[in-house]
Scaffold this motif. Structure first.
Motif, PDB file in Angstrom:
ATOM      1  N   GLN A 256       0.838  -1.183   0.000  1.00 13.93           N
ATOM      2  CA  GLN A 256       0.000   0.000   0.000  1.00 13.93           C
ATOM      3  C   GLN A 256       0.885   1.249   0.000  1.00 13.93           C
ATOM      4  N   SER A 257       0.483   2.238  -0.804  1.00  7.41           N
ATOM      5  CA  SER A 257       1.190   3.510  -0.790  1.00  7.41           C
ATOM      6  C   SER A 257       0.882   4.248   0.505  1.00  7.41           C
ATOM      7  N   VAL A 258       1.931   4.804   1.127  1.00  5.02           N
ATOM      8  CA  VAL A 258       1.791   5.501   2.404  1.00  5.02           C
ATOM      9  C   VAL A 258       2.285   6.927   2.237  1.00  5.02           C
ATOM     10  N   PRO A 259       1.494   7.957   2.588  1.00  2.00           N
ATOM     11  CA  PRO A 259       1.980   9.340   2.497  1.00  2.00           C
ATOM     12  C   PRO A 259       3.179   9.545   3.416  1.00  2.00           C
ATOM     13  N   SER A 260       4.279  10.017   2.834  1.00  2.00           N
ATOM     14  CA  SER A 260       5.495  10.220   3.625  1.00  2.00           C
ATOM     15  C   SER A 260       5.673  11.666   4.051  1.00  2.00           C
ATOM     16  N   GLY A 261       5.042  12.596   3.339  1.00  2.00           N
ATOM     17  CA  GLY A 261       5.242  14.010   3.615  1.00  2.00           C
ATOM     18  C   GLY A 261       6.423  14.597   2.885  1.00  2.00           C
ATOM     19  N   ALA A 262       7.285  13.767   2.299  1.00  2.00           N
ATOM     20  CA  ALA A 262       8.445  14.238   1.540  1.00  2.00           C
ATOM     21  C   ALA A 262       8.117  14.224   0.053  1.00  2.00           C
ATOM     22  N   SER A 263       8.822  15.038  -0.710  1.00  2.00           N
ATOM     23  CA  SER A 263       8.603  15.077  -2.149  1.00  2.00           C
ATOM     24  C   SER A 263       9.852  14.712  -2.931  1.00  2.00           C
ATOM     25  N   ASN A 264      10.941  14.411  -2.222  1.00  2.00           N
ATOM     26  CA  ASN A 264      12.183  14.009  -2.883  1.00  2.00           C
ATOM     27  C   ASN A 264      12.588  12.627  -2.376  1.00  2.00           C
ATOM     28  N   SER A 265      13.684  12.104  -2.897  1.00  2.00           N
ATOM     29  CA  SER A 265      14.075  10.730  -2.614  1.00  2.00           C
ATOM     30  C   SER A 265      14.199  10.453  -1.124  1.00  2.00           C
ATOM     31  N   ILE A 266      13.590   9.346  -0.686  1.00  2.00           N
ATOM     32  CA  ILE A 266      13.746   8.874   0.686  1.00  2.00           C
ATOM     33  C   ILE A 266      15.010   8.025   0.717  1.00  2.00           C
ATOM     34  N   THR A 267      16.041   8.527   1.390  1.00  2.00           N
ATOM     35  CA  THR A 267      17.361   7.924   1.299  1.00  2.00           C
ATOM     36  C   THR A 267      17.647   6.915   2.404  1.00  2.00           C
ATOM     37  N   SER A 268      16.901   6.973   3.508  1.00  2.00           N
ATOM     38  CA  SER A 268      17.164   6.058   4.604  1.00  2.00           C
ATOM     39  C   SER A 268      15.902   5.851   5.422  1.00  2.00           C
ATOM     40  N   LEU A 269      15.678   4.606   5.841  1.00  2.00           N
ATOM     41  CA  LEU A 269      14.587   4.250   6.741  1.00  2.00           C
ATOM     42  C   LEU A 269      15.165   3.421   7.884  1.00  2.00           C
ATOM     43  N   VAL A 279      14.462   9.792   6.202  1.00  2.00           N
ATOM     44  CA  VAL A 279      14.929  11.114   5.781  1.00  2.00           C
ATOM     45  C   VAL A 279      14.937  11.176   4.262  1.00  2.00           C
ATOM     46  N   ALA A 280      14.895  12.402   3.738  1.00  2.00           N
ATOM     47  CA  ALA A 280      14.812  12.599   2.291  1.00  2.00           C
ATOM     48  C   ALA A 280      15.727  13.726   1.844  1.00  2.00           C
ATOM     49  N   LEU A 281      15.964  13.784   0.534  1.00  2.00           N
ATOM     50  CA  LEU A 281      16.869  14.779  -0.024  1.00  2.00           C
ATOM     51  C   LEU A 281      16.334  16.198   0.043  1.00  2.00           C
ATOM     52  N   ASP A 282      15.024  16.374   0.290  1.00  2.00           N
ATOM     53  CA  ASP A 282      14.494  17.727   0.409  1.00  2.00           C
ATOM     54  C   ASP A 282      14.472  18.202   1.864  1.00  2.00           C
ATOM     55  N   GLY A 283      15.232  17.525   2.736  1.00  2.00           N
ATOM     56  CA  GLY A 283      15.369  17.982   4.104  1.00  2.00           C
ATOM     57  C   GLY A 283      14.264  17.553   5.034  1.00  2.00           C
ATOM     58  N   TYR A 284      13.412  16.632   4.596  1.00  2.00           N
ATOM     59  CA  TYR A 284      12.325  16.173   5.452  1.00  2.00           C
ATOM     60  C   TYR A 284      12.762  14.994   6.318  1.00  2.00           C
ATOM     61  N   VAL A 285      12.320  15.038   7.574  1.00  2.00           N
ATOM     62  CA  VAL A 285      12.390  13.894   8.479  1.00  2.00           C
ATOM     63  C   VAL A 285      10.953  13.451   8.709  1.00  2.00           C
ATOM     64  N   THR A 286      10.672  12.196   8.441  1.00  2.00           N
ATOM     65  CA  THR A 286       9.302  11.704   8.578  1.00  2.00           C
ATOM     66  C   THR A 286       9.285  10.554   9.585  1.00  2.00           C
ATOM     67  N   ALA A 297       5.700  14.438   8.975  1.00  2.00           N
ATOM     68  CA  ALA A 297       6.937  14.932   8.373  1.00  2.00           C
ATOM     69  C   ALA A 297       7.235  16.363   8.812  1.00  2.00           C
ATOM     70  N   LYS A 298       8.520  16.643   8.978  1.00  2.00           N
ATOM     71  CA  LYS A 298       8.976  17.982   9.325  1.00  2.00           C
ATOM     72  C   LYS A 298      10.216  18.290   8.508  1.00  2.00           C
ATOM     73  N   GLN A 299      10.237  19.459   7.900  1.00  2.00           N
ATOM     74  CA  GLN A 299      11.371  19.843   7.067  1.00  2.00           C
ATOM     75  C   GLN A 299      12.365  20.684   7.853  1.00  2.00           C
ATOM     76  N   LEU A 300      13.647  20.359   7.718  1.00  2.00           N
ATOM     77  CA  LEU A 300      14.670  21.140   8.388  1.00  2.00           C
ATOM     78  C   LEU A 300      14.708  22.552   7.825  1.00  2.00           C
ATOM     79  N   ARG A 303      17.006  22.852   4.975  1.00  2.00           N
ATOM     80  CA  ARG A 303      16.682  21.925   3.888  1.00  2.00           C
ATOM     81  C   ARG A 303      17.904  21.146   3.403  1.00  2.00           C
ATOM     82  N   ASP A 304      18.667  20.631   4.353  1.00  2.00           N
ATOM     83  CA  ASP A 304      19.824  19.821   4.002  1.00  2.00           C
ATOM     84  C   ASP A 304      19.392  18.597   3.200  1.00  2.00           C
ATOM     85  N   ALA A 305      20.246  18.160   2.278  1.00  2.00           N
ATOM     86  CA  ALA A 305      19.993  16.924   1.550  1.00  2.00           C
ATOM     87  C   ALA A 305      20.348  15.772   2.479  1.00  2.00           C
ATOM     88  N   LEU A 306      19.349  15.247   3.189  1.00  2.00           N
ATOM     89  CA  LEU A 306      19.581  14.243   4.219  1.00  2.00           C
ATOM     90  C   LEU A 306      19.825  12.878   3.582  1.00  2.00           C
TER      91      LEU A 306
END
Length: 328
Positions: A256-269, A279-286, A297-300, A303-306
């Protein structure tokens, strides 16, 4: 030594995780016979600002790995970091995993596998293949003996003796092999003998016998999956391009698709006893807390590329980016 076109593309893809262009400078020079020479990583004054691509907990210690063989250690919950004393390869390191507080492994370019038995202070080389730059992108261990690492062109290597020997395994026809194979970006262990691989084309591979045999699962997504984790409740999560996040509560049979709150690549779970976080490349921690209905989700601000994170015992994250340790 020239990289193949496919290798350049895949390494550029890996570099996307850090928001950088890949440079073929992982090692210092070549031997007279044109073979790449593996040399020790140097101590750097700016080590905390080096690109980090992987992080893990070694007991209470935080261990992070990244470019030029930099390995960072923290013994105060991420307040301060120092460089490991001895790292025998200055390859870009992409992932790190610990079976316990002492025994850990790191992987990276040129198929390098490094091992430590003192919590990350000193490392020794277990594997490297300088005949071709076929990077390893991820490593996972179930215990001190059983581990898996994955990488470019469906590269899958396994060990049953703590890395004293590594064998290359064919994951199955559906994943192909050689330079036409899917790139494998994340390997992670589940309960019992389950092991998962997140790959290109929305593909997840699963083994129910600690990696002896594999089956191909389809999430329904067509893009690349960069990361994955199994939560304490056995829910499997995989994340990829454009903030896409998928969950399976039946071992990967359905997704199932789950809303992450990020709009860029999720690089680590990652997962802890109380939460799942990414975390994602648009600075979001979800983060999804245990019992919560979804991720928050909360954006730094910067907006570091996390690129990586670990969760401390209190559940708060320590974050890493293309610019190294993220300041609090």
């Amino acid at each position: 030594m020239q990289q193949t076109k496919r290798s350049k593309i895949a390494c550029a893809t890996l570099a996307l995780l850090a928001g950088l262009h890949y440079t073929h400078a992982a090692f210092a020079g070549a031997a007279p016979d044109n073979a790449v020479k593996v040399v020790a990583a140097k101590h750097r004054a700016d080590a905390e600002h080096s690109m980090v691509l992987g992080a893990a907990l070694a007991g209470k210690r935080i261990v992070a790995v990244g470019e030029r063989g930099v390995i960072l250690l923290s013994d105060d919950n991420g307040e301060h970091f120092r460089q490991a004393q001895d790292v025998p390869a200055n390859a870009t390191l992409t992932s790190v995993a610990f079976a316990d507080a002492q025994h850990g492994w790191a992987v990276g370019h040129w198929g390098v596998v490094l091992h430590t038995d003192d919590g990350g202070e000193h490392w020794r080389e277990q594997r490297a293949d300088t005949s071709v730059d076929q990077p390893l992108f991820s490593i996972a261990f179930r215990d001190e003996k059983h581990g898996w690492a994955v990488g470019l062109w469906s590269l899958l290597i396994t060990t049953d003796d703590g890395g004293a020997t590594w064998k290359t395994q064919q994951p199955g026809e559906s994943a192909a092999a050689g330079k036409s194979g899917l790139n494998f970006f994340s390997v992670f262990a589940g309960p019992e003998k389950d092991v998962y691989i997140a790959a290109e084309q929305g593909t997840v591979l699963k083994s129910t016998d600690d990696g002896a045999n594999w089956q191909t699962l389809h999430t329904g997504y067509k893009g690349t999956l960069w990361s994955g984790v199994v939560a304490p409740d056995h829910t499997v999560y995989v994340g990829g391009l454009r903030g896409n996040l998928f969950a399976s509560q039946d071992g990967g049979a359905t997704w199932q698709s789950v809303p992450s709150g990020a709009s860029n690549s999720i690089t680590s779970l990652v997962a802890s006893a109380t939460s799942v976080a990414g975390v994602a490349l648009d600075g979001y921690v979800t983060v999804k807390q245990a019992g919560a209905s979804g991720f928050v989700a909360k954006q730094l601000p910067g907006r570091d590329a996390l690129t990586a994170l670990v969760l401390k015992n209190d559940g708060s994250p320590v974050l890493f980016s293309k610019d190294g340790v993220v300041a609090k």
